[in-house]
Design an enzyme around this catalytic site. Structure first.
Site, PDB file in Angstrom:
ATOM      1  N   ASP A  12      14.321  21.909  34.207  1.00  0.00           N
ATOM      2  CA  ASP A  12      12.750  21.859  35.163  1.00  0.00           C
ATOM      3  C   ASP A  12      12.310  20.300  35.261  1.00  0.00           C
ATOM      4  OD1 ASP A  12      10.557  22.518  36.855  1.00  0.00           O
ATOM      5  OD2 ASP A  12       9.550  23.340  35.099  1.00  0.00           O
ATOM      6  N   GLY A  13      11.455  20.102  36.235  1.00  0.00           N
ATOM      7  CA  GLY A  13      10.633  18.655  36.213  1.00  0.00           C
ATOM      8  C   GLY A  13      11.328  17.557  36.999  1.00  0.00           C
ATOM      9  N   HIS A  29      16.354  15.356  42.095  1.00  0.00           N
ATOM     10  CA  HIS A  29      17.266  16.403  41.814  1.00  0.00           C
ATOM     11  C   HIS A  29      18.688  15.613  41.787  1.00  0.00           C
ATOM     12  CE1 HIS A  29      14.804  19.592  42.750  1.00  0.00           C
ATOM     13  NE2 HIS A  29      14.609  19.430  44.064  1.00  0.00           N
ATOM     14  N   SER A  57      17.308  29.319  41.773  1.00  0.00           N
ATOM     15  CA  SER A  57      16.740  30.605  41.572  1.00  0.00           C
ATOM     16  C   SER A  57      16.794  31.368  42.903  1.00  0.00           C
ATOM     17  CB  SER A  57      15.458  30.669  40.532  1.00  0.00           C
ATOM     18  OG  SER A  57      14.470  30.396  41.511  1.00  0.00           O
ATOM     19  N   GLU A  59      14.360  32.663  43.858  1.00  0.00           N
ATOM     20  CA  GLU A  59      12.726  32.198  44.475  1.00  0.00           C
ATOM     21  C   GLU A  59      12.758  30.885  44.714  1.00  0.00           C
ATOM     22  OE1 GLU A  59      13.106  33.812  41.079  1.00  0.00           O
ATOM     23  OE2 GLU A  59      12.761  35.665  41.997  1.00  0.00           O
ATOM     24  N   TRP A  61      14.403  29.882  47.231  1.00  0.00           N
ATOM     25  CA  TRP A  61      14.360  29.693  48.670  1.00  0.00           C
ATOM     26  C   TRP A  61      13.113  29.496  49.473  1.00  0.00           C
ATOM     27  CZ3 TRP A  61      19.188  29.725  50.670  1.00  0.00           C
ATOM     28  CH2 TRP A  61      20.269  30.280  49.659  1.00  0.00           C
ATOM     29  N   LEU A 123      34.699  24.450  26.975  1.00  0.00           N
ATOM     30  CA  LEU A 123      33.505  25.054  27.226  1.00  0.00           C
ATOM     31  C   LEU A 123      33.685  26.017  28.622  1.00  0.00           C
ATOM     32  CD1 LEU A 123      30.295  24.565  27.233  1.00  0.00           C
ATOM     33  CD2 LEU A 123      30.786  22.565  28.830  1.00  0.00           C
ATOM     34  N   ARG A 175      13.845  24.872  27.784  1.00  0.00           N
ATOM     35  CA  ARG A 175      13.248  24.492  29.140  1.00  0.00           C
ATOM     36  C   ARG A 175      12.568  23.050  29.281  1.00  0.00           C
ATOM     37  NH1 ARG A 175      10.451  28.214  33.234  1.00  0.00           N
ATOM     38  NH2 ARG A 175       9.789  26.590  34.700  1.00  0.00           N
ATOM     39  N   ARG A 181       7.506  28.847  30.203  1.00  0.00           N
ATOM     40  CA  ARG A 181       7.755  30.407  30.736  1.00  0.00           C
ATOM     41  C   ARG A 181       9.483  30.512  31.039  1.00  0.00           C
ATOM     42  NH1 ARG A 181       4.162  28.234  34.587  1.00  0.00           N
ATOM     43  NH2 ARG A 181       5.328  26.903  36.210  1.00  0.00           N
TER      44      ARG A 181
HETATM   45  C1  FPP Z   1      13.613  22.230  38.908  1.00  0.00           C
HETATM   46  O1  FPP Z   1      12.978  20.927  39.157  1.00  0.00           O
HETATM   47  C2  FPP Z   1      15.231  22.142  39.414  1.00  0.00           C
HETATM   48  C3  FPP Z   1      15.514  22.839  40.305  1.00  0.00           C
HETATM   49  C4  FPP Z   1      14.857  23.992  41.020  1.00  0.00           C
HETATM   50  C5  FPP Z   1      16.934  22.700  40.642  1.00  0.00           C
HETATM   51  C6  FPP Z   1      17.863  22.211  39.571  1.00  0.00           C
HETATM   52  C7  FPP Z   1      18.648  21.163  40.021  1.00  0.00           C
HETATM   53  C8  FPP Z   1      19.411  19.972  39.448  1.00  0.00           C
HETATM   54  C9  FPP Z   1      19.224  19.719  38.270  1.00  0.00           C
HETATM   55  C10 FPP Z   1      20.136  19.087  40.222  1.00  0.00           C
HETATM   56  C11 FPP Z   1      21.283  19.668  40.896  1.00  0.00           C
HETATM   57  C12 FPP Z   1      22.002  20.502  39.982  1.00  0.00           C
HETATM   58  C13 FPP Z   1      23.447  20.735  39.958  1.00  0.00           C
HETATM   59  C14 FPP Z   1      24.308  21.739  39.101  1.00  0.00           C
HETATM   60  C15 FPP Z   1      24.302  19.722  40.410  1.00  0.00           C
HETATM   61  P1  FPP Z   1      11.704  21.268  40.220  1.00  0.00           P
HETATM   62  O2  FPP Z   1      12.152  20.830  41.410  1.00  0.00           O
HETATM   63  O3  FPP Z   1      11.083  22.652  39.875  1.00  0.00           O
HETATM   64  O4  FPP Z   1      10.519  20.196  39.452  1.00  0.00           O
HETATM   65  P2  FPP Z   1       9.154  20.195  39.632  1.00  0.00           P
HETATM   66  O5  FPP Z   1       8.674  21.532  38.608  1.00  0.00           O
HETATM   67  O6  FPP Z   1       8.611  19.017  38.823  1.00  0.00           O
HETATM   68  O7  FPP Z   1       8.456  20.519  40.786  1.00  0.00           O
END
Ligand code: FPP
Length: 227
Positions: A12-13, A29, A57, A59, A61, A123, A175, A181
């Site tokens: 996250d983040g 991303h 996730s 969610e 979408w 792995l 996390r 959470r």
């Molecule tokens: C959460 O950050 C991250 C996601 C919803 C997507 C996770 C995707 C990646 C780490 C990159 C691509 C993955 C792969 C496997 C190549 P957020 O957008 O919710 O961040 P925020 O909470 O700061 O808004």
């Protein structure tokens, strides 16, 4: 010392990392995908058996269409360009979640990579893709509903019909991004997991921080409800 067979991470983040630098969320991303690669290779070299990453996730979408489309493209690009890394490092790839909603090229790439890496013994990297724990449990109920009665159903049967069938429970859940959470991630599988929340945004996460979290995990007293 605790054994770490299964590490799970809520990445996250990304968005906040990008916003903090006046960049578009998608840049977060993109940067996050590079960290996925670093952490996966580190886990492969450090005898972790299973690494599960929450990549998309059920969610997610709800996000703007452009961000969802970008994430789909990024995933496809990642899996294509990393195929060699999986093969060179003897990493098995597995997806959990309902991938039926993805576009055909992404679905095909996921199935191809699972097939090409299925005999790899290092792995196992598990990507949670259109994954939600409640959805997984619902799909599990749908699979087993006609086969068992209240008297014949066992915990083991549920385990064997989740997307993570055959995979041990999570030992350590991390996390990133500062929230504390679980967000519908592996609810069944984290029953006895140790939890670690870090402020670090995912694109700033690195193998040094992971090593220090694991060192702390190994020293924790896990009792699994006993004494
Ligand atoms: C959460 O950050 C991250 C996601 C919803 C997507 C996770 C995707 C990646 C780490 C990159 C691509 C993955 C792969 C496997 C190549 P957020 O957008 O919710 O961040 P925020 O909470 O700061 O808004």
């Amino acid at each position: 010392m605790n054994e770490l067979a299964h590490l799970a991470i809520i990445m996250d983040g990304n968005g906040r990392w990008a916003q903090a630098q006046n960049k578009a969320r998608i840049e977060g991303h993109k940067a996050g995908a590079k960290i996925v690669r670093d952490i996966t290779i580190w886990c492969a070299k450090n005898t972790i058996e299973y690494l599960t990453l929450y990549a998309f996730s059920t969610e997610n979408w709800k996000r703007p269409k452009a961000e969802v489309n970008f994430l789909m493209k990024l995933l496809l690009k990642y899996l294509k360009s990393e195929k060699k890394t999986y093969l060179d490092n003897n990493i098995r790839f597995k997806a959990i979640g309902d991938i039926s909603l993805f576009n055909n090229p992404l679905k095909e790439m996921i199935l191809d990579l699972e097939e090409c890496t299925k005999n790899n013994t290092n792995l196992t990297q598990i990507l949670a893709l259109n994954y939600g724990s409640r959805d997984e449990i619902l799909r599990c109920f749908q699979k087993i509903f006609h086969k068992y009665t209240a008297e014949t159903i066992l915990e083991k049967i549920i385990q064997e019909n989740l997307d993570t069938a055959g995979i041990p429970d999570v030992d350590l859940l991390i996390r990133t991004g500062g929230e504390q959470r679980i967000s519908n991630f592996l609810l069944w599988q984290i029953s006895y997991a140790e939890l670690h929340f870090t402020q670090t945004f995912w694109p700033d996460f690195n193998t040094q921080e992971l090593e220090s979290i694991i060192t702390n995990f190994k020293q924790r007293n896990r009792r699994f409800g006993g004494l």
